[in-house]
Design a protein around this motif. Structure first.
Motif, PDB file in Angstrom:
ATOM      1  N   ILE A  17      17.465  -1.677  -4.023  1.00  0.00           N
ATOM      2  CA  ILE A  17      16.292  -1.751  -3.141  1.00  0.00           C
ATOM      3  C   ILE A  17      15.780  -3.192  -3.070  1.00  0.00           C
ATOM      4  O   ILE A  17      15.519  -3.724  -1.994  1.00  0.00           O
ATOM      5  CB  ILE A  17      15.193  -0.780  -3.627  1.00  0.00           C
ATOM      6  CG1 ILE A  17      15.608   0.666  -3.349  1.00  0.00           C
ATOM      7  CG2 ILE A  17      13.853  -1.089  -2.944  1.00  0.00           C
ATOM      8  CD1 ILE A  17      14.690   1.722  -3.924  1.00  0.00           C
ATOM      9  N   PHE A  21      15.700  -5.648   0.363  1.00  0.00           N
ATOM     10  CA  PHE A  21      14.436  -6.014   1.008  1.00  0.00           C
ATOM     11  C   PHE A  21      13.970  -7.432   0.671  1.00  0.00           C
ATOM     12  O   PHE A  21      12.913  -7.853   1.128  1.00  0.00           O
ATOM     13  CB  PHE A  21      13.347  -4.984   0.684  1.00  0.00           C
ATOM     14  CG  PHE A  21      13.609  -3.644   1.315  1.00  0.00           C
ATOM     15  CD1 PHE A  21      13.682  -3.525   2.689  1.00  0.00           C
ATOM     16  CD2 PHE A  21      13.805  -2.511   0.539  1.00  0.00           C
ATOM     17  CE1 PHE A  21      13.943  -2.292   3.295  1.00  0.00           C
ATOM     18  CE2 PHE A  21      14.068  -1.275   1.123  1.00  0.00           C
ATOM     19  CZ  PHE A  21      14.132  -1.165   2.505  1.00  0.00           C
ATOM     20  N   CYS A  46       7.163 -13.829  -2.930  1.00  0.00           N
ATOM     21  CA  CYS A  46       6.395 -12.846  -2.140  1.00  0.00           C
ATOM     22  C   CYS A  46       6.121 -11.594  -2.964  1.00  0.00           C
ATOM     23  O   CYS A  46       5.176 -10.861  -2.697  1.00  0.00           O
ATOM     24  CB  CYS A  46       7.135 -12.485  -0.857  1.00  0.00           C
ATOM     25  SG  CYS A  46       8.695 -11.611  -1.117  1.00  0.00           S
ATOM     26  N   GLY A  47       6.970 -11.329  -3.962  1.00  0.00           N
ATOM     27  CA  GLY A  47       6.733 -10.165  -4.819  1.00  0.00           C
ATOM     28  C   GLY A  47       7.233  -8.849  -4.252  1.00  0.00           C
ATOM     29  O   GLY A  47       6.988  -7.789  -4.823  1.00  0.00           O
ATOM     30  N   ASP A  48       7.949  -8.881  -3.123  1.00  0.00           N
ATOM     31  CA  ASP A  48       8.432  -7.632  -2.525  1.00  0.00           C
ATOM     32  C   ASP A  48       9.382  -6.882  -3.460  1.00  0.00           C
ATOM     33  O   ASP A  48       9.413  -5.659  -3.468  1.00  0.00           O
ATOM     34  CB  ASP A  48       9.140  -7.921  -1.195  1.00  0.00           C
ATOM     35  CG  ASP A  48       8.151  -8.020  -0.036  1.00  0.00           C
ATOM     36  OD1 ASP A  48       6.949  -8.134  -0.319  1.00  0.00           O
ATOM     37  OD2 ASP A  48       8.594  -7.976   1.128  1.00  0.00           O
ATOM     38  N   GLU A  50       9.296  -6.963  -6.775  1.00  0.00           N
ATOM     39  CA  GLU A  50       8.489  -6.482  -7.899  1.00  0.00           C
ATOM     40  C   GLU A  50       7.755  -5.188  -7.546  1.00  0.00           C
ATOM     41  O   GLU A  50       7.756  -4.230  -8.310  1.00  0.00           O
ATOM     42  CB  GLU A  50       7.493  -7.594  -8.246  1.00  0.00           C
ATOM     43  CG  GLU A  50       6.644  -7.376  -9.454  1.00  0.00           C
ATOM     44  CD  GLU A  50       5.646  -8.531  -9.653  1.00  0.00           C
ATOM     45  OE1 GLU A  50       5.257  -9.172  -8.651  1.00  0.00           O
ATOM     46  OE2 GLU A  50       5.271  -8.778 -10.800  1.00  0.00           O
ATOM     47  N   ILE A  51       7.139  -5.155  -6.351  1.00  0.00           N
ATOM     48  CA  ILE A  51       6.317  -3.979  -6.014  1.00  0.00           C
ATOM     49  C   ILE A  51       7.152  -2.782  -5.589  1.00  0.00           C
ATOM     50  O   ILE A  51       6.680  -1.656  -5.632  1.00  0.00           O
ATOM     51  CB  ILE A  51       5.277  -4.285  -4.911  1.00  0.00           C
ATOM     52  CG1 ILE A  51       5.959  -4.725  -3.612  1.00  0.00           C
ATOM     53  CG2 ILE A  51       4.276  -5.317  -5.389  1.00  0.00           C
ATOM     54  CD1 ILE A  51       5.022  -4.692  -2.413  1.00  0.00           C
ATOM     55  N   ARG A  52       8.416  -3.012  -5.157  1.00  0.00           N
ATOM     56  CA  ARG A  52       9.232  -1.879  -4.697  1.00  0.00           C
ATOM     57  C   ARG A  52      10.229  -1.421  -5.748  1.00  0.00           C
ATOM     58  O   ARG A  52      11.011  -0.503  -5.512  1.00  0.00           O
ATOM     59  CB  ARG A  52       9.975  -2.238  -3.411  1.00  0.00           C
ATOM     60  CG  ARG A  52       9.059  -2.385  -2.221  1.00  0.00           C
ATOM     61  CD  ARG A  52       9.798  -2.048  -0.933  1.00  0.00           C
ATOM     62  NE  ARG A  52       8.956  -2.322   0.228  1.00  0.00           N
ATOM     63  CZ  ARG A  52       8.972  -3.468   0.888  1.00  0.00           C
ATOM     64  NH1 ARG A  52       9.773  -4.429   0.519  1.00  0.00           N
ATOM     65  NH2 ARG A  52       8.184  -3.633   1.937  1.00  0.00           N
ATOM     66  N   CYS A  53      10.250  -2.035  -6.906  1.00  0.00           N
ATOM     67  CA  CYS A  53      11.244  -1.640  -7.909  1.00  0.00           C
ATOM     68  C   CYS A  53      10.862  -0.284  -8.503  1.00  0.00           C
ATOM     69  O   CYS A  53       9.821  -0.147  -9.140  1.00  0.00           O
ATOM     70  CB  CYS A  53      11.339  -2.670  -9.028  1.00  0.00           C
ATOM     71  SG  CYS A  53      12.477  -2.126 -10.324  1.00  0.00           S
ATOM     72  N   ILE A  58      11.496  -5.446 -12.550  1.00  0.00           N
ATOM     73  CA  ILE A  58      11.351  -6.840 -12.096  1.00  0.00           C
ATOM     74  C   ILE A  58       9.897  -7.276 -12.251  1.00  0.00           C
ATOM     75  O   ILE A  58       8.979  -6.561 -11.860  1.00  0.00           O
ATOM     76  CB  ILE A  58      11.774  -6.993 -10.625  1.00  0.00           C
ATOM     77  CG1 ILE A  58      13.210  -6.512 -10.436  1.00  0.00           C
ATOM     78  CG2 ILE A  58      11.627  -8.446 -10.163  1.00  0.00           C
ATOM     79  CD1 ILE A  58      13.732  -6.643  -9.027  1.00  0.00           C
TER      80      ILE A  58
ATOM     81  N   ILE B  24       8.667   4.158  -7.380  1.00  0.00           N
ATOM     82  CA  ILE B  24       7.847   3.221  -6.599  1.00  0.00           C
ATOM     83  C   ILE B  24       6.391   3.712  -6.568  1.00  0.00           C
ATOM     84  O   ILE B  24       5.464   2.917  -6.588  1.00  0.00           O
ATOM     85  CB  ILE B  24       8.418   3.031  -5.176  1.00  0.00           C
ATOM     86  CG1 ILE B  24       9.897   2.637  -5.272  1.00  0.00           C
ATOM     87  CG2 ILE B  24       7.615   1.984  -4.402  1.00  0.00           C
ATOM     88  CD1 ILE B  24      10.589   2.420  -3.940  1.00  0.00           C
ATOM     89  N   ASN B  27       4.994   2.655  -9.819  1.00  0.00           N
ATOM     90  CA  ASN B  27       4.765   1.213  -9.735  1.00  0.00           C
ATOM     91  C   ASN B  27       3.462   0.911  -8.979  1.00  0.00           C
ATOM     92  O   ASN B  27       2.586   0.203  -9.487  1.00  0.00           O
ATOM     93  CB  ASN B  27       5.986   0.598  -9.014  1.00  0.00           C
ATOM     94  CG  ASN B  27       6.018  -0.922  -9.089  1.00  0.00           C
ATOM     95  OD1 ASN B  27       4.985  -1.570  -9.109  1.00  0.00           O
ATOM     96  ND2 ASN B  27       7.212  -1.487  -9.095  1.00  0.00           N
ATOM     97  N   ARG B  31      -0.306  -0.527 -10.304  1.00  0.00           N
ATOM     98  CA  ARG B  31      -0.929  -1.721  -9.712  1.00  0.00           C
ATOM     99  C   ARG B  31      -2.331  -1.417  -9.193  1.00  0.00           C
ATOM    100  O   ARG B  31      -3.230  -2.252  -9.283  1.00  0.00           O
ATOM    101  CB  ARG B  31      -0.048  -2.277  -8.580  1.00  0.00           C
ATOM    102  CG  ARG B  31       1.154  -2.984  -9.125  1.00  0.00           C
ATOM    103  CD  ARG B  31       2.154  -3.457  -8.095  1.00  0.00           C
ATOM    104  NE  ARG B  31       3.440  -3.594  -8.752  1.00  0.00           N
ATOM    105  CZ  ARG B  31       3.769  -4.626  -9.541  1.00  0.00           C
ATOM    106  NH1 ARG B  31       2.936  -5.623  -9.707  1.00  0.00           N
ATOM    107  NH2 ARG B  31       4.932  -4.649 -10.151  1.00  0.00           N
ATOM    108  N   VAL B 214      18.038   2.682   0.065  1.00  0.00           N
ATOM    109  CA  VAL B 214      17.655   1.601   0.983  1.00  0.00           C
ATOM    110  C   VAL B 214      17.584   2.135   2.419  1.00  0.00           C
ATOM    111  O   VAL B 214      16.606   1.902   3.136  1.00  0.00           O
ATOM    112  CB  VAL B 214      18.665   0.430   0.887  1.00  0.00           C
ATOM    113  CG1 VAL B 214      18.403  -0.596   1.968  1.00  0.00           C
ATOM    114  CG2 VAL B 214      18.598  -0.212  -0.495  1.00  0.00           C
TER     115      VAL B 214
END
Lengths: 66, 285
Positions: A17, A21, A46-48, A50-53, A58, B24, B27, B31, B214
């Motif tokens: 993923i 992305f 951008c952290g994309d 990290e937030i979608r893992c 990550i 997700i 995750n 946050r 994906v």
């Protein structure tokens, strides 16, 4: 500010993923199927990834330079 | 506090399949909690049964793994007993709307201050890919080899009709928005519902040629239409339908309104008069 991409190799399941992305094509899977930051110089933080893992594997580490 | 500090790290890596959207959700939820700067001890997470329900095993809050579909009933009891706790109830689509359908509508009707997260992957993953009340009509499942015959619920409309005071829908692709919506839902005083479209590549994806995780997330990106609150309630008052009917599933914040919260209402209507009657201050409760 020092920044780096940290991968927890024990948690990553290689779902791809983050690789798919990433807007700058920084990440790829190694031969074990675990993600590595192959081109960290291209990262725009951008952290994309990290937030979608889904495996929370990550982390973008941000440290104030000493 | 770092996001992973909210995890029970000794149980990681989690049991979910590679690419499972539920990770997700975990995750984004962590946050949201980090953003709100909540203390671990101020949160209780109560879940039922299913892949989604496993989420409470990984968070370092007060947690409870309860009966299939009944997490909201346990949550109601805990919230009534200790109203200061932030109560979060993650549920799967089957857990929330088949087994727990009745608990869901009544919790919404009461407007009790609980955050319900419906992790909608359109299938029962843990038990092997049976169709759920949110499997789209015609889609394949182990129990629907010719495609499902039943029409799915629309969670936004159902929650709206039942009386939830905060209703949102998002997807695992829109992780930043999910964090924002979950934070707003946790802060909201009343029954809040956040439906998250989540991918199950192992069962739903494989049975419906949806590709890998994906590809399924790209489907969420391309198959959804963002709404804002102005367009959420259309002229005929139907949330979830867009004026001009754009192609795609509407996502965003559909409702956020103030209504009397259940614990508060119960205290004012029942507890206080009863206590006063006990002290001889009033003839009738």
């Amino acid at each position: 500010m020092e920044r780096r991409i940290e991968v927890n190799r024990n948690w990553c399941k290689g779902c791809r993923i983050c690789v798919a992305f990433c807007p700058k094509n920084v990440l790829e899977l190694d031969r074990k199927g675990t993600v590595v930051a192959a081109r960290p110089g291209d990262c725009i933080w951008c952290g994309d990834c990290e937030i979608r893992c889904p495996d929370l594997a990550i982390t973008i580490v941000r440290e104030a330079a000493s | 506090m770092a996001v992973t500090d909210y995890l029970r790290r000794r149980f990681m890596p989690h049991i979910w399949c590679p690419g499972c959207g539920h990770g997700i959700v975990l995750n984004s939820l962590l946050r949201a909690i980090e953003k709100l700067e909540l203390e671990k001890n101020d949160i209780v997470m109560i879940s039922g049964i299913g892949c989604s329900a496993r989420i409470q095993g990984y968070v370092d809050f007060h947690t409870m793994h309860t009966l299939h579909g009944r997490a909201l009933a346990f949550a109601t009891g805990i919230k009534m007993a200790w109203p200061l706790l932030k109560v979060i109830v993650p549920m799967g689509d089957g857990d929330a709307l088949a087994i727990g359908g009745n608990h869901f509508i009544h919790a919404a009707r009461r407007n009790i201050d609980v955050t319900a997260i419906i992790m909608n992957n359109s299938i029962y993953g843990m038990t092997g890919g049976q169709h759920s009340p949110l499997t789209p009509c015609g889609d394949q499942a182990t129990t629907a080899p010719y495609g499902t015959v039943d029409s799915p619920f629309d969670v936004v409309r159902l929650a709206s009709a039942a009386g939830a005071s905060f209703i949102a829908r998002t997807t695992t692709y829109h992780a930043r928005e999910m964090t924002r919506l979950l934070a707003a839902a946790i802060e909201h005083r009343g029954f809040s519902v956040v439906e998250v479209l989540s991918q199950c590549p192992t069962y739903y994806g494989r049975k419906n040629d949806a590709g890998d995780a994906v590809a399924m997330m790209e489907g969420f990106r391309d198959g959804t239409v963002r709404i804002d609150r102005k367009t959420a309630e259309t002229s005929d008052g139907d949330p979830g339908r867009l004026d001009g009917e754009a192609a795609g599933t509407p996502i965003g914040l559909f409702r956020r309104e103030e209504r009397p919260e259940y614990c508060e209402a119960y205290r004012r209507r029942v507890v206080e008069p009863a206590m006063a009657a006990g002290r001889g201050e009033s003839e009738t409760p």
